[in-house]
Motif scaffolding. Structure first.
Motif, PDB file in Angstrom:
ATOM      1  N   PHE A  52      -6.994 -26.003  15.264  1.00 52.09           N
ATOM      2  CA  PHE A  52      -7.897 -27.055  15.729  1.00 52.09           C
ATOM      3  C   PHE A  52      -8.470 -27.832  14.546  1.00 52.09           C
ATOM      4  O   PHE A  52      -8.602 -29.048  14.592  1.00 52.09           O
ATOM      5  CB  PHE A  52      -9.033 -26.421  16.558  1.00 52.09           C
ATOM      6  N   ASN A  53      -8.782 -27.146  13.473  1.00 51.77           N
ATOM      7  CA  ASN A  53      -9.327 -27.801  12.273  1.00 51.77           C
ATOM      8  C   ASN A  53      -8.338 -28.758  11.632  1.00 51.77           C
ATOM      9  O   ASN A  53      -8.729 -29.692  10.935  1.00 51.77           O
ATOM     10  CB  ASN A  53      -9.797 -26.770  11.249  1.00 51.77           C
ATOM     11  N   LEU A  79      -6.383 -30.759  13.287  1.00 56.61           N
ATOM     12  CA  LEU A  79      -6.209 -31.950  14.121  1.00 56.61           C
ATOM     13  C   LEU A  79      -7.074 -33.109  13.618  1.00 56.61           C
ATOM     14  O   LEU A  79      -8.106 -32.912  12.987  1.00 56.61           O
ATOM     15  CB  LEU A  79      -6.604 -31.645  15.569  1.00 56.61           C
ATOM     16  N   TRP A 103      -9.681 -36.270  14.223  1.00 53.61           N
ATOM     17  CA  TRP A 103     -10.923 -36.321  14.987  1.00 53.61           C
ATOM     18  C   TRP A 103     -10.737 -36.765  16.432  1.00 53.61           C
ATOM     19  O   TRP A 103     -11.330 -36.202  17.340  1.00 53.61           O
ATOM     20  CB  TRP A 103     -11.948 -37.233  14.300  1.00 53.61           C
ATOM     21  N   TYR A 129      -8.251 -36.329  18.368  1.00 47.91           N
ATOM     22  CA  TYR A 129      -7.680 -35.246  19.173  1.00 47.91           C
ATOM     23  C   TYR A 129      -8.697 -34.115  19.380  1.00 47.91           C
ATOM     24  O   TYR A 129      -8.713 -33.465  20.426  1.00 47.91           O
ATOM     25  CB  TYR A 129      -6.397 -34.701  18.535  1.00 47.91           C
ATOM     26  N   LYS A 130      -9.561 -33.911  18.403  1.00 49.47           N
ATOM     27  CA  LYS A 130     -10.624 -32.911  18.549  1.00 49.47           C
ATOM     28  C   LYS A 130     -11.586 -33.312  19.667  1.00 49.47           C
ATOM     29  O   LYS A 130     -12.008 -32.487  20.470  1.00 49.47           O
ATOM     30  CB  LYS A 130     -11.389 -32.744  17.234  1.00 49.47           C
ATOM     31  N   MET A 170      -9.850 -32.826  23.009  1.00 50.40           N
ATOM     32  CA  MET A 170      -9.796 -31.403  23.339  1.00 50.40           C
ATOM     33  C   MET A 170     -11.178 -30.895  23.796  1.00 50.40           C
ATOM     34  O   MET A 170     -11.272 -30.115  24.745  1.00 50.40           O
ATOM     35  CB  MET A 170      -9.314 -30.583  22.133  1.00 50.40           C
ATOM     36  N   ALA A 171     -12.224 -31.345  23.114  1.00 49.24           N
ATOM     37  CA  ALA A 171     -13.578 -30.927  23.483  1.00 49.24           C
ATOM     38  C   ALA A 171     -13.917 -31.402  24.891  1.00 49.24           C
ATOM     39  O   ALA A 171     -14.513 -30.659  25.691  1.00 49.24           O
ATOM     40  CB  ALA A 171     -14.587 -31.458  22.471  1.00 49.24           C
TER      41      ALA A 171
END
Length: 194
Positions: free
Chosen positions: A25-26, A28, A30, A32-33, A36-37
């Motif tokens: 996840f780190n 990816l 921003w 995409y983060k 996902m969130a």
């Protein structure tokens, strides 16, 4: 692409899957983060809301079942009064109530707690607390779970609840101006059968 040393590769075998997911996840970007969130938040909210709705509906079904059971047992008591007074066990009709959704058993007993109907159980002595309470106290008695017990059942995922309701069968003694108890009507009820 991620670069890892041989030392990190060896330690990856011992790392929990959640830590592996966090590492990926780190990596990816921003945007995409954020996506996902939002997806995780939506899934969590949906699941939590769905569980709350199901629990609320189940609790409502249980409480409605109690009202339904009480209405049915009152009906059975009133309907059985004349036949019990005449001591006519053959005409005590329990089949109509037994066919109702949610009803699993029906009993009519005399003032001594002996079953008069169904005939297959005739003269069996009732000893359960619900029957005894209705006989001795002359009021409707039940063993319906309280709200805390219902919450516990639902929390454990247990929806198999059944309970018993007993109602006194009484007639007015016009000579004395009081009610004479002839017996009780009792039903066992399960919300799962509705």
């Amino acid at each position: 692409a991620s670069f890892s040393s041989p030392l990190e590769a060896q330690s990856d075998a011992k790392v929990s899957p959640l830590i592996k997911i966090a590492r990926h996840f780190n990596l990816l970007e921003w945007k995409y983060k954020i996506i996902m969130a939002i997806i995780l938040y939506t899934a969590f909210t949906y699941k939590f809301t769905q569980d709350q709705i199901i629990k609320s509906q189940s609790k409502g079904i249980f409480l409605d079942s109690k009202d339904r059971a009480i209405a049915l047992v009152k009906y059975l008591a009133e309907k059985s009064k004349d036949q019990l007074l005449a001591n006519n066990d053959l005409l005590l009709d329990i089949d109509e109530v037994l066919k109702e959704k949610g009803v699993t058993d029906v009993i009519i007993a005399d003032s001594y707690g002996r079953i008069r109907a169904p005939l297959s159980k005739i003269n069996v002595q009732l000893t359960d607390s619900v029957s005894q309470s209705a006989l001795l106290e002359g009021r409707i008695s039940d063993n319906f779970p309280n709200e805390e017990q219902i919450r516990k059942y639902l929390k454990e995922g247990n929806t198999e609840i059944s309970f018993t309701v007993a109602c006194p069968i009484r007639v007015l003694d016009t000579n004395e101006g009081t009610f004479k108890q002839l017996g009780i009507a009792e039903i066992s009820f399960s919300p799962n059968e509705i």
